[in-house]
Design an enzyme around this catalytic site. Structure first.
Site, PDB file in Angstrom:
ATOM      1  N   GLU A  52      37.945  34.907  95.235  1.00 50.83           N
ATOM      2  CA  GLU A  52      37.288  35.186  96.506  1.00 50.83           C
ATOM      3  C   GLU A  52      35.773  34.988  96.452  1.00 50.83           C
ATOM      4  O   GLU A  52      35.115  34.950  97.499  1.00 50.83           O
ATOM      5  CB  GLU A  52      37.610  36.615  96.958  1.00 50.83           C
ATOM      6  CG  GLU A  52      39.066  36.782  97.392  1.00 50.83           C
ATOM      7  CD  GLU A  52      39.452  38.221  97.661  1.00 50.83           C
ATOM      8  OE1 GLU A  52      38.677  39.126  97.280  1.00 50.83           O
ATOM      9  OE2 GLU A  52      40.527  38.440  98.232  1.00 50.83           O
TER      10      GLU A  52
ATOM     11  N   GLU B 170      51.710  39.956  77.327  1.00 56.78           N
ATOM     12  CA  GLU B 170      50.641  40.949  77.165  1.00 56.78           C
ATOM     13  C   GLU B 170      50.557  41.494  75.743  1.00 56.78           C
ATOM     14  O   GLU B 170      49.590  42.160  75.384  1.00 56.78           O
ATOM     15  CB  GLU B 170      50.824  42.111  78.138  1.00 56.78           C
ATOM     16  CG  GLU B 170      51.964  43.047  77.828  1.00 56.78           C
ATOM     17  CD  GLU B 170      51.928  44.292  78.709  1.00 56.78           C
ATOM     18  OE1 GLU B 170      51.967  45.404  78.131  1.00 56.78           O
ATOM     19  OE2 GLU B 170      51.862  44.168  79.944  1.00 56.78           O
TER      20      GLU B 170
END
Length: 277
Positions: free
Chosen positions: A86, A117
């Site tokens: 953004e 992960e």
């Protein structure tokens, strides 16, 4: 490595303040979630000094050409990618100034990648693909504060002289210990026990908003309270830009539109008009 994890000690894994969720009405569920969400802004407020300390270190590095990296897994990784993605349309910065990296690569944005992960070395490999250097900053995001991918990335980045920060929702976590500037937002038990995409995710999103927005303001990407460098990439944003130019210069819509078409941004349109008058 599951035998090494003691989830019972994590605040994010504490039993929900609500029970028998499956017996609740829809209204009761919604009200319960909302009541828990109301506690998040207060928890974030307590962390403002930690956020300030990190941002104060990021800004001078970025003024010298440094970049901001977010690394995370699952929900945390996705939140970092959202915040990074953004920044270009909002502040008109290059797409590679703020970069979000998720364990498992871009595939993991939409679909969980098994065991991604748990790889303690992969984050640093992912960062090296960007030629990371000592002007850059790496912020690790993990609600639990124990994600190996993120901890390993921060430890190696720090060992290589790179500024490190962290966002987690447990006190004194291994992630906080790995970072020079840890941010801990203790939101307490989730409405659904252990579902850290809820309050923890909301808190992380708020912190990321604070970091990127304050950094961009400090880098001069906001004038007054306006996004003067935003990309004019759709009709709504063009109209917003026209309104900004009209109000700032006291001119009509047709002139504002012409200035934007010629100069490409609110900042450039305003500056060019003032230079000519």
């Amino acid at each position: 490595m599951s035998q090494e994890i003691n989830l019972d000690k994590l605040t994010t894994e504490a039993t929900s303040n609500y029970n028998n969720l499956d017996k609740m009405s829809i209204k009761e569920i919604l009200e319960g979630i909302n009541n828990e969400d109301k506690t998040v802004p207060h928890a974030v407020e307590q962390a403002i000094p930690q956020v300030e300390a990190l941002v104060s270190e990021i800004v001078p590095r970025m003024k010298q050409g440094g970049r901001l990296f977010y690394i995370g897994a699952g929900t945390s990784g996705r939140l970092g990618i959202v915040d990074a993605s953004e920044c270009p349309p909002t502040f008109g910065v290059p797409f590679d100034l703020v970069i979000g990296i998720i364990a498992g690569g871009d595939t993991a944005i939409r679909k969980a990648v098994e065991n991604a992960e748990d790889d303690i070395e992969q984050a640093w490999k992912d960062l090296q693909a960007y030629d990371i250097n000592e002007l850059d900053t790496v912020v690790g995001i993990a609600a639990s504060g124990r994600t190996p991918y993120v901890i390993g990335g921060l430890n190696t980045a720090r060992a290589n002289g790179i500024l490190t920060g962290a966002i987690s929702c447990n006190k004194g976590s291994d992630l906080s210990k790995a970072a020079q500037y840890p941010i801990e937002v203790i939101v307490g038990p989730e409405f659904v026990t252990g579902s850290t995409r809820m309050k923890s995710g909301t808190a992380q999103k708020l912190i990321l908003n604070m970091i990127s927005t304050s950094v961009m303001i400090q880098l001069g990407r906001v004038r007054g309270n306006k996004m003067v460098d935003m990309q004019l990439s759709n009709y709504k944003l063009v109209v917003r830009a026209e309104n900004m130019v009209m109000r700032e210069l006291g001119i009509d819509k047709s002139l504002a539109e012409a200035l934007l078409q010629e100069h490409g941004s609110v900042r450039n349109a305003i500056d060019a008009y003032r230079a000519a008058h």
